[in-house]
Design a protein around this motif. Structure first.
Motif, PDB file in Angstrom:
ATOM      1  N   GLU A   1      68.041 -61.373 147.515  1.00 54.08           N
ATOM      2  CA  GLU A   1      67.617 -62.353 148.388  1.00 54.08           C
ATOM      3  C   GLU A   1      68.331 -61.784 149.560  1.00 54.08           C
TER       4      GLU A   1
ATOM      5  N   ILE B   1      67.740 -66.476 143.088  1.00 49.53           N
ATOM      6  CA  ILE B   1      68.870 -66.472 143.973  1.00 49.53           C
ATOM      7  C   ILE B   1      67.832 -67.405 145.285  1.00 49.53           C
TER       8      ILE B   1
ATOM      9  N   VAL C   1      72.136 -70.242 142.684  1.00 45.94           N
ATOM     10  CA  VAL C   1      72.068 -68.889 141.697  1.00 45.94           C
ATOM     11  C   VAL C   1      71.636 -69.467 140.570  1.00 45.94           C
TER      12      VAL C   1
ATOM     13  N   GLY D   1      71.996 -60.389 142.016  1.00 44.53           N
ATOM     14  CA  GLY D   1      72.560 -60.871 140.886  1.00 44.53           C
ATOM     15  C   GLY D   1      72.528 -59.680 139.990  1.00 44.53           C
TER      16      GLY D   1
ATOM     17  N   VAL E   1      73.916 -71.326 148.706  1.00 45.04           N
ATOM     18  CA  VAL E   1      73.423 -70.468 147.944  1.00 45.04           C
ATOM     19  C   VAL E   1      73.205 -71.002 146.456  1.00 45.04           C
TER      20      VAL E   1
ATOM     21  N   PRO F   1      72.935 -63.942 135.682  1.00 43.35           N
ATOM     22  CA  PRO F   1      72.488 -64.575 137.077  1.00 43.35           C
ATOM     23  C   PRO F   1      71.142 -63.810 137.380  1.00 43.35           C
ATOM     24  N   HIS F   2      70.336 -64.754 137.717  1.00 33.53           N
ATOM     25  CA  HIS F   2      68.950 -64.250 137.889  1.00 33.53           C
ATOM     26  C   HIS F   2      68.497 -64.646 139.405  1.00 33.53           C
TER      27      HIS F   2
ATOM     28  N   TRP G   1      71.903 -60.245 148.744  1.00 35.34           N
ATOM     29  CA  TRP G   1      72.904 -60.782 147.774  1.00 35.34           C
ATOM     30  C   TRP G   1      72.088 -60.351 146.553  1.00 35.34           C
TER      31      TRP G   1
ATOM     32  N   VAL H   1      77.307 -62.300 141.098  1.00 39.61           N
ATOM     33  CA  VAL H   1      76.455 -61.789 142.431  1.00 39.61           C
ATOM     34  C   VAL H   1      77.124 -61.131 143.240  1.00 39.61           C
TER      35      VAL H   1
ATOM     36  N   ASP I   1      72.020 -69.267 136.537  1.00 40.27           N
ATOM     37  CA  ASP I   1      72.625 -68.574 135.567  1.00 40.27           C
ATOM     38  C   ASP I   1      71.788 -68.714 134.138  1.00 40.27           C
TER      39      ASP I   1
END
Length: 337
Positions: free
Chosen positions: A282, A323, A37, A293, A35, A320-321, A291, A300, A39
């Protein structure tokens, strides 16, 4: 309008032997899920092992990477570095940087038309949408389209002609014709519209109202709001649950996620007990887990959709944005030599 003669050619920035700080003398084994992610506040990517929920590495990006998207051929994951004015193309299986495309100004949000002919970015700080022609490799700028104020999220009509974009600070929804690169119309929808989702058959647009506590249902052909669905404060972004019936919306201020039945246009339940600031979401490929953020919590979260409960949290970088799931990623293991 004829295409601009300026084509933003890719600048190869191959990070040989630099896969998320795991590279030493390495060997690739069989597949395991990864995964990725973004940041945004750290200007980096986090790489997470899906099975163990452990961060296994990080990789620097440009400044403020907010959103990402897989290329139509599936060979690259595009990371939009909004403040650095570039796009990073990375290997979706390993996170290794493949190349960087410079000169893409303020790519906050990005998207391909369904036929992959058009590539569009929302230049949030510059109050415009940028339309590019995509040839499968390069983006050729066609036109800058002024849009006041603060364009952020987008979705496309299935006709391949129309992209819809929210304008957060002017409270509007805009429709842009891609072949002519003209604004077809704008309509006021409320305070701080953000995420967009098109219901099947292009019947309605759902708009997350971040400055309110609801989702606006828009008949975009008539340019009318036909209903508002109460969700929670800061309704922000959407993710389809791929079950033919439901889409979820993150309520960034309420710190909940609402489940919307898009056939009845009703809120059928809220997921609570979350960390602050749920934003991008996501779905796992098996559709069992969501999941999310948490923009305000540097984590997450993993939600079990059967129980609608948060079952785990994973510490990552600030804000976190985006994913992305990859399910063909190789395991990087020490070389036995």
């Amino acid at each position: 309008m004829p295409y601009s003669p300026v084509t933003f050619l890719s600048r190869a920035t191959l990070a040989a032997a630099a896969v998320f700080s795991l590279i030493g003398h390495l060997n690739t084994a069989y597949a395991a899920d990864r995964v990725i992610v973004l940041d945004s506040g750290e200007s980096e990517l986090s790489l997470i092992d899906e099975a163990t929920h452990k961060v296994v590495g990080t990789e620097p990006t440009g400044k403020e990477p907010h959103h990402l998207m897989i290329t139509p051929d599936g060979k690259s994951l595009i990371v939009a570095d909004s403040v650095s004015n570039n796009l990073m193309f990375i290997d979706p299986h390993t996170g290794e940087v493949q190349r960087t495309v410079d000169g893409i100004e303020d790519p906050y949000q990005l998207g391909f038309s369904p036929d992959h002919k058009w590539f569009v970015t929302a230049a949030l700080r510059m109050d415009r949408a940028d339309i590019y022609h995509y040839d499968g490799t390069n983006m050729t700028l066609v036109k800058h389209i002024p849009l006041a104020k603060t364009p952020s999220h987008m979705t496309f009509g299935s006709d391949n002609r129309t992209v819809f974009m929210t304008l957060q600070d002017s409270g509007e929804l805009a429709a842009i014709d891609l072949p002519t690169q003209t604004v077809l119309w704008k309509m006021h929808v409320g305070n701080e519209p953000a995420g967009l989702w098109m219901t099947p058959g292009d019947k309605y647009l759902l708009v997350g109202m971040t400055g309110e506590d609801d989702v606006a249902v828009v008949d975009w052909r008539k340019q009318q709001i036909v209903k508002k669905i109460h969700t929670g404060r800061g309704a922000h972004n959407f993710r389809n649950l791929d079950d033919g019936k439901h889409v979820v919306v993150s309520n960034r201020v309420e710190s909940t996620i609402s489940i919307i039945d898009y056939t009845t246009l009703t809120n059928v339940g809220d997921i609570t007990g979350l960390m602050p600031g749920p934003d991008d979401m996501e779905l796992t490929p098996d559709k069992r887990y969501l999941w999310v953020g948490f923009r305000f919590a540097k984590h997450v979260g993993v939600i079990d959709l059967t129980t609608r409960k948060l079952i785990d949290t994973i510490a990552v970088g600030r804000s976190p944005h985006g994913i992305y799931f990859d399910n063909r990623a190789p395991v990087i293991a020490p070389n036995p030599d």
